[in-house]
Scaffold this active site. Structure first.
Site, mmCIF file in Angstrom:
data_model
loop_
_atom_site.group_PDB
_atom_site.id
_atom_site.type_symbol
_atom_site.label_atom_id
_atom_site.label_comp_id
_atom_site.label_asym_id
_atom_site.label_seq_id
_atom_site.Cartn_x
_atom_site.Cartn_y
_atom_site.Cartn_z
ATOM 1 N N LYS A 184 3.023 28.847 8.568
ATOM 2 C CA LYS A 184 2.855 28.013 7.383
ATOM 3 C C LYS A 184 2.337 28.882 6.234
ATOM 4 O O LYS A 184 1.177 29.251 6.183
ATOM 5 C CB LYS A 184 1.860 26.876 7.642
ATOM 6 C CG LYS A 184 2.000 25.798 6.583
ATOM 7 C CD LYS A 184 0.685 25.178 6.142
ATOM 8 C CE LYS A 184 -0.158 26.017 5.273
ATOM 9 N NZ LYS A 184 0.310 26.217 3.905
ATOM 10 N N GLU A 260 -8.961 36.063 9.580
ATOM 11 C CA GLU A 260 -9.087 37.078 8.521
ATOM 12 C C GLU A 260 -9.547 36.335 7.285
ATOM 13 O O GLU A 260 -8.746 35.660 6.623
ATOM 14 C CB GLU A 260 -7.730 37.755 8.264
ATOM 15 C CG GLU A 260 -7.146 38.511 9.445
ATOM 16 C CD GLU A 260 -7.841 39.847 9.709
ATOM 17 O OE1 GLU A 260 -8.730 40.241 8.933
ATOM 18 O OE2 GLU A 260 -7.491 40.474 10.721
ATOM 19 N N GLU A 391 -17.179 35.581 -3.827
ATOM 20 C CA GLU A 391 -15.953 36.382 -3.935
ATOM 21 C C GLU A 391 -15.325 36.104 -5.310
ATOM 22 O O GLU A 391 -15.060 34.946 -5.646
ATOM 23 C CB GLU A 391 -15.009 35.959 -2.808
ATOM 24 C CG GLU A 391 -13.826 36.856 -2.630
ATOM 25 C CD GLU A 391 -12.970 36.439 -1.413
ATOM 26 O OE1 GLU A 391 -12.974 35.256 -1.037
ATOM 27 O OE2 GLU A 391 -12.294 37.316 -0.863
HETATM 28 P P1 NAP Z 1 -7.188 29.092 1.510
HETATM 29 O O1 NAP Z 1 -7.338 28.059 0.481
HETATM 30 O O2 NAP Z 1 -8.139 29.127 2.630
HETATM 31 O O3 NAP Z 1 -5.682 28.941 2.031
HETATM 32 C C1 NAP Z 1 -5.143 29.798 3.000
HETATM 33 C C2 NAP Z 1 -4.093 29.060 3.786
HETATM 34 O O4 NAP Z 1 -4.725 27.993 4.475
HETATM 35 C C3 NAP Z 1 -2.999 28.427 2.933
HETATM 36 O O5 NAP Z 1 -1.777 28.480 3.613
HETATM 37 C C4 NAP Z 1 -3.480 27.003 2.811
HETATM 38 O O6 NAP Z 1 -2.454 26.077 2.571
HETATM 39 C C5 NAP Z 1 -4.061 26.788 4.182
HETATM 40 N N1 NAP Z 1 -5.005 25.673 4.246
HETATM 41 C C6 NAP Z 1 -5.786 25.174 3.273
HETATM 42 N N2 NAP Z 1 -6.490 24.111 3.741
HETATM 43 C C7 NAP Z 1 -6.135 23.947 5.042
HETATM 44 C C8 NAP Z 1 -6.502 23.026 6.062
HETATM 45 N N3 NAP Z 1 -7.384 22.066 5.856
HETATM 46 N N4 NAP Z 1 -5.927 23.143 7.284
HETATM 47 C C9 NAP Z 1 -5.025 24.122 7.531
HETATM 48 N N5 NAP Z 1 -4.636 25.019 6.596
HETATM 49 C C10 NAP Z 1 -5.192 24.949 5.374
HETATM 50 O O7 NAP Z 1 -7.219 30.566 0.902
HETATM 51 P P2 NAP Z 1 -6.382 31.128 -0.328
HETATM 52 O O8 NAP Z 1 -7.039 30.694 -1.575
HETATM 53 O O9 NAP Z 1 -4.936 30.866 -0.155
HETATM 54 O O10 NAP Z 1 -6.565 32.692 -0.107
HETATM 55 C C11 NAP Z 1 -7.608 33.377 -0.596
HETATM 56 C C12 NAP Z 1 -8.637 33.673 0.470
HETATM 57 O O11 NAP Z 1 -8.012 34.394 1.542
HETATM 58 C C13 NAP Z 1 -9.735 34.574 -0.012
HETATM 59 O O12 NAP Z 1 -10.975 34.115 0.438
HETATM 60 C C14 NAP Z 1 -9.388 35.919 0.617
HETATM 61 O O13 NAP Z 1 -10.486 36.780 0.786
HETATM 62 C C15 NAP Z 1 -8.794 35.510 1.904
HETATM 63 N N6 NAP Z 1 -7.960 36.584 2.456
HETATM 64 C C16 NAP Z 1 -8.423 37.276 3.527
HETATM 65 C C17 NAP Z 1 -7.685 38.322 4.045
HETATM 66 C C18 NAP Z 1 -8.181 39.102 5.233
HETATM 67 O O14 NAP Z 1 -7.364 39.784 5.851
HETATM 68 N N7 NAP Z 1 -9.453 39.043 5.587
HETATM 69 C C19 NAP Z 1 -6.463 38.674 3.471
HETATM 70 C C20 NAP Z 1 -6.016 37.947 2.363
HETATM 71 C C21 NAP Z 1 -6.781 36.896 1.873
HETATM 72 P P3 NAP Z 1 -2.149 25.544 1.080
HETATM 73 O O15 NAP Z 1 -1.620 26.681 0.350
HETATM 74 O O16 NAP Z 1 -1.144 24.484 1.285
HETATM 75 O O17 NAP Z 1 -3.452 25.048 0.537
#
Ligand code: NAP
Length: 487
Positions: A184, A260, A391
């Site tokens: 997804k 991650e 962050e």
């Molecule tokens: P996010 O809001 O947590 O979303 C990540 C993914 O999770 C998206 O596909 C999102 O879908 C999905 N999601 C959101 N709510 C969910 C729920 N209740 N149940 C299941 N899935 C859900 O994060 P983001 O804003 O996209 O990404 C930024 C974050 O990712 C930052 O904190 C960054 O540090 C972290 N990140 C970490 C790494 C690593 O390797 N450590 C790498 C890259 C990014 P939707 O798009 O439909 O909301």
């Protein structure tokens, strides 16, 4: 890039769900719009999956699991290798697609595509090196045999910041290990993943091994899959907040879990650092992906004797970057991914400035269409500023100062996160002390970028657990079975 080239590349995308090897509409024909963050205009509509669509994707992954696990490792590896080659051939089109949906400059999209495809090449090579052990029990009475088997059907949830690489880091080892999957992608950037599904099918991946579901009803569609007893693994890249709730959901099925999550990387500059290298490293650690990276340096912790020189030279380079739509020639900084992200960055900078920080460059969101925020360097940042603990996820570099090594390390580790840290010093005895003392899963010494498909990527503390890439990466998709053999 002309509008016709953009339309041509958008026309190659299947705007549907990919389930059991077929492209199909979402239940009721529901769609979600994908936006160009440099203009706010709609690019294309793609399928918006329902709960039933999500379940159909898991059904397909479960149905394909046994046959896929029995497929020879060499065959699995060769599919990955072919996909690597197709991605490489199509880099220009894939980069344009990625820039359109995510905003980063074409040059950066190309480097993400190279990085993403390298996971396929790496795991193509790992597929044939899955091995167990055979040994004699210490008392000599029995033999101990261990073998590795695929974990089973996996759910992979990926973020918008690296629309392809965050997928290939999971898909590559899962294919190599013999696992099937439901992927997804983020609803802001689904197009690169849809293009990747097409490429994997072309490379010969059997039906049902990879299924892709795009949805805006994210929690509603994902939770039943996570709680489904047929699922065996959840791997998530995204925010710590969402990760925490997914860990809770995975407790029900006692799933194998990899997380991650977010970061708050310290970037240490000691008084013996080569300042040219430190500034160069700072540009990479801050500006890769417009600062929208979990590995982005979030706090620059600089020795007080070199802070002014470092700050001035860093700010000069940041101020010289050209900002614009990522598809245009020469653009180095694209828009942030959405208005909410731009507003959050602006809020963090305003908070720091209100508490006494000074902007050496940047400091205010740009007016007009798109979600642009200029490269910003802040000095005299007080400890109470929110961006010390939160962050930033944007092109903003706050500088803090220290007086000795112990204080620098205390400051670096004073965060709930533990993904990556960077340190610049020419004293290798100090470098060893520093990388041993840092509470992070990764450390860059005299380098501002650590990501490498041949190395284990991952964090500690609230940055998560599990490793992607390296020889460790495939272990996340394998179970170890022990057989005791008596005579
Ligand atoms: P996010 O809001 O947590 O979303 C990540 C993914 O999770 C998206 O596909 C999102 O879908 C999905 N999601 C959101 N709510 C969910 C729920 N209740 N149940 C299941 N899935 C859900 O994060 P983001 O804003 O996209 O990404 C930024 C974050 O990712 C930052 O904190 C960054 O540090 C972290 N990140 C970490 C790494 C690593 O390797 N450590 C790498 C890259 C990014 P939707 O798009 O439909 O909301």
């Amino acid at each position: 890039m002309s509008a016709s080239e953009e339309n041509k590349v958008l026309g190659t995308v299947h705007p549907q769900l990919f389930i059991a090897g077929e492209w199909r509409d979402a239940e009721g024909g529901r769609t979600l719009g994908v936006e160009d963050p440099s203009t706010g205009a709609n690019l294309i509509d793609v399928a918006d999956a329902s709960v039933a669509d999500g379940k159909a994707a898991l059904d397909a992954a479960v149905a394909a699991q046994d046959e896929w696990a029995a497929t020879p490792p060499r065959d699995r590896g060769e599919i990955l290798r072919r996909a690597y080659e197709i991605i490489t051939e199509r880099t220009d089109d894939l980069a344009l697609l990625m820039t359109l949906e995510m905003g980063k400059p074409i040059k950066e999209s190309k480097s993400e595509i190279a990085y993403a495809s390298e996971f396929f090449r790496w795991f193509a090579e790992e597929a044939v090196r899955i091995a167990g052990r055979y040994s004699t029990a210490p008392n000599g009475a029995t033999r101990l045999l261990t073998l590795k088997q695929p974990v089973g059907p996996c759910l992979m949830i990926t973020p918008w910041n690296f629309p392809m690489a965050m997928g290939t880091r999971k898909i590559g080892p899962a294919i190599a290990a013999g696992c099937t999957m439901v992927v997804k992608p983020a609803s802001l950037t689904p197009l690169s993943m849809l293009a990747l599904a097409d490429i994997l099918a072309e490379a010969g991946l059997p039906k049902g091994v990879l299924n892709v579901v795009t949805t805006t009803s994210t929690g509603e569609v994902m939770e039943p899959l996570i709680r489904d007893p047929r699922l065996r693994k959840l791997t998530f890249t995204g925010s710590t907040e969402v990760g925490r709730s997914l860990i809770e959901q995975s407790a029900e099925g006692i799933l194998r879990v990899s997380m991650e999550l977010g970061g708050n990387a310290p970037f240490l500059v000691f008084d013996d650092a080569d300042i040219d290298k430190a500034v160069e490293g700072a540009m990479l650690a801050k500006m890769r992906n417009i600062g929208e990276a979990c590995t982005a340096a979030n706090r620059f912790i600089v020795h007080e004797s070199v802070a002014e020189e470092f700050g001035t030279r860093f700010a000069d380079k940041m101020a010289a970057l050209s900002i614009g739509r990522g598809t245009e020639d020469g653009v180095e900084v694209g828009p942030l991914v959405e208005a909410k992200q731009r507003d959050k960055v602006a809020e963090l900078v305003d908070d720091a400035v209100a508490k006494g920080a000074r902007a050496l460059t940047g400091g205010e969101a740009l007016a007009g269409d798109g979600y642009f925020y200029p490269p910003t360097v802040l000095t005299q940042v007080p400890d109470t500023a929110r961006l010390r603990t939160e962050e930033i996820f944007g092109p903003v570099a706050p500088i803090f100062t220290f007086t000795d090594e112990d204080e620098a390390l205390r400051m670096a580790n004073d965060t709930e996160y533990g993904l990556v840290a960077y340190a610049f010093t020419q004293d290798y005895a100090r470098a060893i002390r520093v990388y041993e003392a840092l509470d992070t899963g990764m450390v860059g010494i005299n380098q501002g970028i650590v990501s490498n498909p041949a190395a284990p990527f991952g964090g500690m503390k609230s940055s998560g657990f599990g490793r992607e890439g390296g020889t460790e990466g495939i272990e996340e998709y394998l179970e170890t079975k022990y057989v005791g053999l008596a005579f």
